[in-house]
Design an enzyme around this catalytic site. Sequence first.
Site, PDB file in Angstrom:
ATOM      1  N   SER A 183      -9.985  81.765 144.658  1.00 41.59           N
ATOM      2  CA  SER A 183      -9.799  82.893 144.464  1.00 41.59           C
ATOM      3  C   SER A 183      -8.219  82.825 144.234  1.00 41.59           C
ATOM      4  O   SER A 183      -7.241  82.461 144.937  1.00 41.59           O
ATOM      5  CB  SER A 183     -10.096  83.869 145.500  1.00 41.59           C
ATOM      6  OG  SER A 183      -9.506  85.146 145.186  1.00 41.59           O
ATOM      7  N   ARG A 184      -7.760  83.242 142.887  1.00 40.86           N
ATOM      8  CA  ARG A 184      -6.389  83.281 142.694  1.00 40.86           C
ATOM      9  C   ARG A 184      -5.404  84.507 143.351  1.00 40.86           C
ATOM     10  O   ARG A 184      -4.445  84.366 143.437  1.00 40.86           O
ATOM     11  CB  ARG A 184      -5.883  83.256 141.082  1.00 40.86           C
ATOM     12  CG  ARG A 184      -6.478  82.091 140.605  1.00 40.86           C
ATOM     13  CD  ARG A 184      -6.333  81.828 139.076  1.00 40.86           C
ATOM     14  NE  ARG A 184      -7.158  80.711 138.672  1.00 40.86           N
ATOM     15  CZ  ARG A 184      -8.111  80.540 137.767  1.00 40.86           C
ATOM     16  NH1 ARG A 184      -8.769  81.957 137.716  1.00 40.86           N
ATOM     17  NH2 ARG A 184      -8.639  79.556 137.297  1.00 40.86           N
ATOM     18  N   VAL A 185      -6.375  85.283 143.929  1.00 38.67           N
ATOM     19  CA  VAL A 185      -5.783  86.665 144.644  1.00 38.67           C
ATOM     20  C   VAL A 185      -5.466  85.892 146.161  1.00 38.67           C
ATOM     21  O   VAL A 185      -4.353  86.323 146.904  1.00 38.67           O
ATOM     22  CB  VAL A 185      -6.346  87.853 144.714  1.00 38.67           C
ATOM     23  CG1 VAL A 185      -5.885  88.830 145.640  1.00 38.67           C
ATOM     24  CG2 VAL A 185      -6.621  88.314 143.287  1.00 38.67           C
ATOM     25  N   THR A 214     -10.729  85.101 134.277  1.00 35.13           N
ATOM     26  CA  THR A 214     -10.891  85.616 135.487  1.00 35.13           C
ATOM     27  C   THR A 214      -9.706  84.987 136.353  1.00 35.13           C
ATOM     28  O   THR A 214      -8.992  84.134 136.096  1.00 35.13           O
ATOM     29  CB  THR A 214     -12.277  85.258 135.927  1.00 35.13           C
ATOM     30  OG1 THR A 214     -12.515  83.967 135.850  1.00 35.13           O
ATOM     31  CG2 THR A 214     -13.382  86.042 135.107  1.00 35.13           C
ATOM     32  N   ASP A 215      -9.896  85.575 137.573  1.00 33.70           N
ATOM     33  CA  ASP A 215      -9.091  85.481 138.670  1.00 33.70           C
ATOM     34  C   ASP A 215      -9.516  84.505 139.706  1.00 33.70           C
ATOM     35  O   ASP A 215      -8.989  84.544 140.830  1.00 33.70           O
ATOM     36  CB  ASP A 215      -8.569  86.761 139.491  1.00 33.70           C
ATOM     37  CG  ASP A 215      -7.708  87.740 138.695  1.00 33.70           C
ATOM     38  OD1 ASP A 215      -7.093  87.371 137.565  1.00 33.70           O
ATOM     39  OD2 ASP A 215      -8.510  88.791 138.622  1.00 33.70           O
TER      40      ASP A 215
END
Length: 523
Positions: free
Chosen positions: A377-379, A351-352
């Site tokens: 959150s990698r976004v 997941t991101d």
Amino acid sequence: MLFKINEINKLIKDRIFKINNKIDFYYEGTIISIIDGIIKIVGLSKVFLNELIEFPNNLGYALIFSLEQHIINAIPLTSYINLRVGMKVISTGKKLSIPVGYNILGRVVNSLGNPIDGKDNFKYDDLYSIEYESPSIMDRRFINRPLCTGYKAIDSMIPIGLGQRELIIGDRKTGKTSLVIDIIINQRFLNIKCIYVSIGQKLSSVKNIVDKLNYYNALKYTTIVVSSSSEDAIFQYIAPYSGCSIAEYFRNFGEDVLIIYDDLSKHAISYRQISLLLRNSPGREAYPGDIFYLHSRLLERSAYVNFNFIKKYNKKYKNKYLSGSLTALPIVETYEGDISSFIPTNIISITDGQIFLESNLFNSGIKPAINPGISVSRVGSSAQTKIMKELSSLLRNSLSQYYELDKFSQFSSEMDKNIKYQLNYGRKIVEILKQEQYKPLSLFKQILILFSLKYGYLDDIKIKNISIFEKKLFIYVSKNFSILEKEINTKGNINNIIINKLKNIILNFKKKIYFDLENNIDK
């Protein structure tokens, strides 16, 4: 010895003819074993994984689950009480497909797409295979649009973008399902279709979820896919793939879709059960070696896709700016907060990012019980609106500093003014981020309270009165500033004009309403 060209051609044709005569393709097989719900078949040579095979006398179908050299292992999708050794089966050449379409919204269906809500059958638009390849790199777009969850703690510190895969992880009874139900409810006015996949839950729990969504008028844009704890493991295994196919149908028409898998730890257990019955070699925690691929091929189907991808499915569309997204929120249950076990670490790597819900925070009354240190959150801020990005930039750092200072403050009796201010400021952040269930907030309301915090309008408000301040402020702006609320909710921009408007709103609220109210509260 020299050969002419015609003679060479004849020799090659004869050799090919002899080879072809040695190969026989059988489309009919025979059941040789039925043990623990697994049927073994011989005689079927031209079949593939996940193909449906048919039993005679309308006894139903089975799903081919694994292929050996001479034996095929299949799992019935109907009762196997009437199946017998020696019975003939026929290959269909078809993959397992489920009905999809806009009429499935508002319905509760099982893993095969059949309605189980007591209503009539729905008219479907198409049949989609439960297994689809994920969009390629060239079919994907950069994730830059926010999924508004309605939670201040998430939208400000752990933003989720449309097309992202964000894991929700935590122990049992920490509010994971409540969190995702609130996120579904918050999509009422955002035109986002929702798919909720229930895996291995009690039917009474699913009934409560259906009633809540119906009560908040959220069921009309939601489809619930159910595979209960009383069903066979095969249906729990199929459920998330079926739900993903339903979601992909809407995405392929340029819609934004949210899918929730509740939860993938039960899905992994069902797959482990099937694999052990098939005598596959167990690995770590008795899971089979392909358990990582099980979830990666599911979650990689979530994406923010471009116009070229949508055009493959809908050639009539000509709007080059048209796009669709499929956002996934998988849920994983941990035991005693251990996120280093096999399934959690697998899904974290796919997941991101993850939102970690902690038992200690939940038991201390902090809801949602999000641990900001482990959650990520990698976004990141690329999925936030400009105004949210501006107001929440230092929020996470301030909260982390507060938790560190709070630990050390227990061992010290004397503190300077700066430390006292930081502790007080951190306690106000914790109080602000608390939120009641079934009350997701619009972007405008989140911005108001974060703006009040950042620009010092909460400095003279007592911590115990912050929740009252917030409620009364939201009522005040809903009655008097609907135009500004709509503007911020739709555009999310920030400039000096908007900043001055927000300042005036909060100052007028404090002068006209809140200070009189606070005096009455203290009395």
